[in-house]
Design an enzyme around this catalytic site. Structure first.
Site, PDB file in Angstrom:
ATOM      1  N   ASN A 175       0.865  -1.176   0.000  1.00  0.00           N
ATOM      2  CA  ASN A 175       0.000   0.000   0.000  1.00  0.00           C
ATOM      3  C   ASN A 175       0.904   1.229   0.000  1.00  0.00           C
ATOM      4  OD1 ASN A 175      -1.795   2.048   0.566  1.00  0.00           O
ATOM      5  ND2 ASN A 175      -2.288   1.349   2.640  1.00  0.00           N
ATOM      6  N   LYS A 228       0.135   4.290  -0.255  1.00  0.00           N
ATOM      7  CA  LYS A 228      -0.495   5.482   0.348  1.00  0.00           C
ATOM      8  C   LYS A 228      -0.264   6.703  -0.556  1.00  0.00           C
ATOM      9  CE  LYS A 228      -0.150   3.259   4.780  1.00  0.00           C
ATOM     10  NZ  LYS A 228      -0.015   3.370   6.230  1.00  0.00           N
ATOM     11  N   GLU A 273      -6.690   4.707   8.023  1.00  0.00           N
ATOM     12  CA  GLU A 273      -6.497   6.133   7.731  1.00  0.00           C
ATOM     13  C   GLU A 273      -7.763   6.727   7.113  1.00  0.00           C
ATOM     14  OE1 GLU A 273      -2.831   5.563   5.612  1.00  0.00           O
ATOM     15  OE2 GLU A 273      -1.904   4.991   7.514  1.00  0.00           O
ATOM     16  N   GLU A 288      -5.382  -4.902  10.588  1.00  0.00           N
ATOM     17  CA  GLU A 288      -4.318  -3.922  10.798  1.00  0.00           C
ATOM     18  C   GLU A 288      -4.563  -3.179  12.106  1.00  0.00           C
ATOM     19  OE1 GLU A 288      -2.353  -2.693   6.880  1.00  0.00           O
ATOM     20  OE2 GLU A 288      -4.165  -1.515   7.045  1.00  0.00           O
ATOM     21  N   SER A 345       3.512  -2.227  10.237  1.00  0.00           N
ATOM     22  CA  SER A 345       4.968  -2.320  10.415  1.00  0.00           C
ATOM     23  C   SER A 345       5.550  -3.678  10.010  1.00  0.00           C
ATOM     24  CB  SER A 345       5.357  -1.959  11.849  1.00  0.00           C
ATOM     25  OG  SER A 345       4.948  -0.635  12.140  1.00  0.00           O
TER      26      SER A 345
HETATM   27  P1  PGA Z   1       2.933   0.259   7.627  1.00  0.00           P
HETATM   28  O1  PGA Z   1       1.469   0.488   7.024  1.00  0.00           O
HETATM   29  O2  PGA Z   1       3.477  -1.017   7.040  1.00  0.00           O
HETATM   30  O3  PGA Z   1       3.725   1.472   7.194  1.00  0.00           O
HETATM   31  O4  PGA Z   1       2.789   0.178   9.114  1.00  0.00           O
HETATM   32  C1  PGA Z   1       0.580  -0.589   6.828  1.00  0.00           C
HETATM   33  C2  PGA Z   1      -0.734  -0.103   6.270  1.00  0.00           C
HETATM   34  O5  PGA Z   1      -1.204   0.960   6.694  1.00  0.00           O
HETATM   35  O6  PGA Z   1      -1.338  -0.746   5.371  1.00  0.00           O
END
Ligand code: PGA
Length: 252
Positions: A9, A11, A97, A167, A213
């Site tokens: 992802n 983002k 988010e 998540e 993470s």
């Molecule tokens: P991250 O994000 O791996 O940076 O923690 C995961 C996500 O929001 O899909």
């Protein structure tokens, strides 16, 4: 046997040239990998050029969100028809988010999932509790409510095409990963929920991803858990080398 599934992802990162640079490098590193579903979710602006570049590749394309209507006066929105048109096989919906910054509800997620399925796109439906909810002892209830609100009205056939991503909000972008045991407990709960609603066959078939993470160093420990089928990767998907290592680690 469920196929391991690793999705990146991106983002709100990457211009078109940067996106193309990333997929070009990634393709060099993972093309030819078999037995793992590899998915990237660039921002909307990069979907079409990335799709063109990925023609004939094993890497599949996902969007990060959509609206549920097919077309109309919805300034700023993108429909499942448009996503299918550029070649998206998947679309993330209900990311924390979106839920927390943009006020998206499980009812919105349900409408988006329905619309995506109607247009041949598999939704990657995200659920997860905040730290406060976990500390209050409410993690299972919060995730259960999100599952009910987002998925309960689907048919068994539709549910078979859904990917669920657990998540925990406290693990996203924080460097704190849920322990494999913590994640497994929630994944087993999600599969049990699916079994009760849709039957054991669908429950044993659906892919349940962990996100928060995920890094090359922790993917194997997570994937060793019975109900963890893959990962939704944020930060570590922005570099081809780390994402490719996660793909290889996820494959086992
Ligand atoms: P991250 O994000 O791996 O940076 O923690 C995961 C996500 O929001 O899909």
């Amino acid at each position: 046997m469920r196929k391991p599934f690793i999705a990146g992802n991106w983002k709100m990162h990457k211009t078109v040239p940067q996106a193309l640079e990333l997929v070009e490098e990634l393709r060099g590193l993972v093309e030819g990998e078999e037995g793992v579903e590899i998915v990237v979710a660039p921002p909307f602006t990069a979907l079409y050029p990335v799709a063109q570049f990925l023609k004939g590749s094993v890497i599949k394309l996902a969007a990060q969100d959509c609206f549920w209507e097919e077309e109309g006066a919805y300034t700023g929105e993108i429909s499942p028809v448009m996503l299918a048109d550029v070649g998206c096989a998947y679309c993330i919906v209900g990311h924390s988010e979106r839920r927390h910054i943009f006020g998206e509800t499980s009812q919105d997620v349900a409408r988006k999932a329905r619309a995506l399925l109607d247009h041949g796109i598999s939704p990657i439906v995200c659920v997860g509790e905040t730290l406060e909810e976990r500390e209050r002892g409410d993690a299972l209830k919060v995730v259960g409510d999100q599952l009910e609100g987002s998925l309960e009205s689907l048919s068994v056939e539709d549910m078979a095409r859904v990917v669920v991503a657990y998540e925990p909000v406290w693990a996203i972008g924080t460097g704190k990963t849920a322990s494999p045991q913590q994640a497994q407990e929630m994944h087993a709960y999600i599969r049990q929920w699916a079994a009760e609603k849709f039957g054991g066959d669908v429950a044993s078939l659906i892919t349940i991803l962990y996100g928060g993470s995920v890094k090359p160093e922790n993917i194997q420990g997570l994937m060793a858990m019975e109900d963890i089928d893959g990962a939704l990767v944020g930060g570590a998907s922005l570099k081809a080398s780390s994402f490719a290592q996660i793909v290889k680690g996820g494959k086992g």
